[in-house]
Design a protein around this motif. Sequence first.
Motif, PDB file in Angstrom:
ATOM      1  N   ASP A   7     -19.384 -76.624 -20.230  1.00  0.00           N
ATOM      2  CA  ASP A   7     -19.245 -75.355 -20.949  1.00  0.00           C
ATOM      3  C   ASP A   7     -18.748 -75.579 -22.374  1.00  0.00           C
ATOM      4  O   ASP A   7     -19.210 -74.951 -23.318  1.00  0.00           O
ATOM      5  CB  ASP A   7     -18.292 -74.425 -20.204  1.00  0.00           C
ATOM      6  N   PHE A  26     -23.243 -74.346  -7.330  1.00  0.00           N
ATOM      7  CA  PHE A  26     -22.218 -73.440  -6.798  1.00  0.00           C
ATOM      8  C   PHE A  26     -21.976 -73.641  -5.311  1.00  0.00           C
ATOM      9  O   PHE A  26     -21.001 -73.164  -4.769  1.00  0.00           O
ATOM     10  CB  PHE A  26     -22.596 -71.997  -7.123  1.00  0.00           C
ATOM     11  N   HIS A  66     -24.331 -79.856 -11.656  1.00  0.00           N
ATOM     12  CA  HIS A  66     -23.500 -78.681 -11.441  1.00  0.00           C
ATOM     13  C   HIS A  66     -24.192 -77.798 -10.414  1.00  0.00           C
ATOM     14  O   HIS A  66     -25.409 -77.642 -10.441  1.00  0.00           O
ATOM     15  CB  HIS A  66     -23.340 -77.883 -12.734  1.00  0.00           C
ATOM     16  N   VAL A 122     -12.844 -65.293 -12.479  1.00  0.00           N
ATOM     17  CA  VAL A 122     -14.191 -65.845 -12.565  1.00  0.00           C
ATOM     18  C   VAL A 122     -14.647 -65.853 -14.014  1.00  0.00           C
ATOM     19  O   VAL A 122     -14.752 -64.820 -14.649  1.00  0.00           O
ATOM     20  CB  VAL A 122     -15.177 -65.020 -11.704  1.00  0.00           C
ATOM     21  N   LYS A 123     -14.884 -67.051 -14.528  1.00  0.00           N
ATOM     22  CA  LYS A 123     -15.308 -67.189 -15.909  1.00  0.00           C
ATOM     23  C   LYS A 123     -16.758 -67.663 -15.875  1.00  0.00           C
ATOM     24  O   LYS A 123     -17.178 -68.349 -14.955  1.00  0.00           O
ATOM     25  CB  LYS A 123     -14.378 -68.219 -16.547  1.00  0.00           C
ATOM     26  N   ASP A 124     -17.517 -67.270 -16.884  1.00  0.00           N
ATOM     27  CA  ASP A 124     -18.898 -67.736 -16.970  1.00  0.00           C
ATOM     28  C   ASP A 124     -18.918 -69.259 -17.069  1.00  0.00           C
ATOM     29  O   ASP A 124     -18.390 -69.829 -18.011  1.00  0.00           O
ATOM     30  CB  ASP A 124     -19.557 -67.123 -18.210  1.00  0.00           C
ATOM     31  N   ASN A 125     -19.463 -69.919 -16.069  1.00  0.00           N
ATOM     32  CA  ASN A 125     -19.558 -71.380 -16.147  1.00  0.00           C
ATOM     33  C   ASN A 125     -20.738 -71.899 -15.337  1.00  0.00           C
ATOM     34  O   ASN A 125     -21.497 -71.126 -14.766  1.00  0.00           O
ATOM     35  CB  ASN A 125     -18.245 -72.027 -15.694  1.00  0.00           C
ATOM     36  N   GLN A 126     -20.876 -73.218 -15.326  1.00  0.00           N
ATOM     37  CA  GLN A 126     -22.043 -73.843 -14.692  1.00  0.00           C
ATOM     38  C   GLN A 126     -21.772 -74.243 -13.246  1.00  0.00           C
ATOM     39  O   GLN A 126     -22.586 -74.906 -12.637  1.00  0.00           O
ATOM     40  CB  GLN A 126     -22.444 -75.086 -15.467  1.00  0.00           C
ATOM     41  N   ILE A 166     -21.709 -67.750  -8.928  1.00  0.00           N
ATOM     42  CA  ILE A 166     -20.270 -67.981  -8.730  1.00  0.00           C
ATOM     43  C   ILE A 166     -19.779 -67.135  -7.550  1.00  0.00           C
ATOM     44  O   ILE A 166     -19.097 -67.643  -6.649  1.00  0.00           O
ATOM     45  CB  ILE A 166     -19.455 -67.606  -9.996  1.00  0.00           C
TER      46      ILE A 166
END
Lengths: 98, 312
Positions: free
Chosen positions: B94, A33, A31, A4-8, B299
């Motif tokens: 990003d 989730f 964007h 899990v990477k910081d993203n939108q 997420i």
Amino acid sequence: MSEVKDNQGPLWEVFIQSKNNLPYKHAGSVHAFDGEMALQNARDLYTRRGEGRAIWVVPSNQIISSVPTDEDSFFDPSDDKIYRHPTFYTVKEGVKNM
Amino acid sequence: MDEAKQEELFWKKIEAEEKIEPKDWMPEDYRKNLIRQISQHAHSEVIGMQPEGNWITRAPSLRAKKVLLAKIQDEAGHGLYLYSACETLGVSRDTLIEQLHQQKAKYSSIFNYPVLSWADIGAVGWLVDGAAIVNQVSLQRTSYGPYSRAMVRICKEESFHQRQGYEIITQMANGTAEQREMAQDALNRLWWPSLMMFGPTDKDSPNSAKAMKWKIKRESNDLLRQRFIDKTVPQAEILGLSIPDPDLELQADGSYKFGEINWQEFYDVVQGNGPCNKQRLDHHIKAHNEGAWVREAAIAYGMSKSKETIAA
Ligand SMILES: [Fe+2]
Ligand SMILES: [Fe+2]
């Protein structure tokens, strides 16, 4: 599971129906989730001035599109069937309501 | 289809005023330049929220506050339309934000000037949005489809922005002597930076020629700047405010001759030495980092939900 990477969040394509009985039209993307968040983001982004009565959101990676370089051959079958158009036919002068 | 043939097809479309779409073949340079221009445009919309955002809590009435909030929300929207257009070129959101933070991508230098008074908020809507409109109306005809469509949508929303600004400056110009002075002061400070928004003169803008050939850009910096001046000067006259340019002169053809722009100041601000460059960027980085936990939670939530769907 992938890291899990910081993203939108993933991309969703937004389609809006401006009025009842009109076809849905592509508006852009958002964007989000999940689908619910995508709907809310699409509402906030694309319908701030009553531009829509209904919205579809679709994950962008689920859209299958035709290939532009094949355009000509792909749409070929429709080009040589002029008899699908009313103008192909001659109607006797004086005939009305047709 | 081989590359030469595809390139020929590309130019045919450009010539015929057809739009290039995301899946179409395009020269790598065209794609790169589009990404640079669209992302710079997107970042400008987003950074531009900062100077105005400072005034939400200080708006002089509830009506003024509601209007300013709606205006700023639109600017966030403009940023998102443009990021969305830029992403169709194969670059992720990003990455775009990272480029902004690493100062690899620029934004309009106008937002590196401070907004000092309520009259400045009026001047920003009137002049800055006014200049943006002139530029964006022209860009509606840009050759890249998603960019063009974003511009059409943005232009529809912009006229409210300019009107709300002009309404504020009108109220100030017609107010007390002190308010009038604030209005004139705002015009004095923001006039020249607004003219700089159109970029260097044509002879000093080597990138423009390429962008014009590709039809990414449709009209030259000088032409757009002149159009803005000719529209705006009479709007100042109606308010009895004076444009801070002693060389301004109405010519026989109805356009205005104007004085020399201080290009040294322009390049200084572009290179990061304007009054607010550091503040604007620091704030964006801080806000982005402070939002990291929200994205992390989202997420995790999104992943647990998609697992549920798969299980069901
Ligand atoms: Fe905007
Ligand atoms: Fe605006």
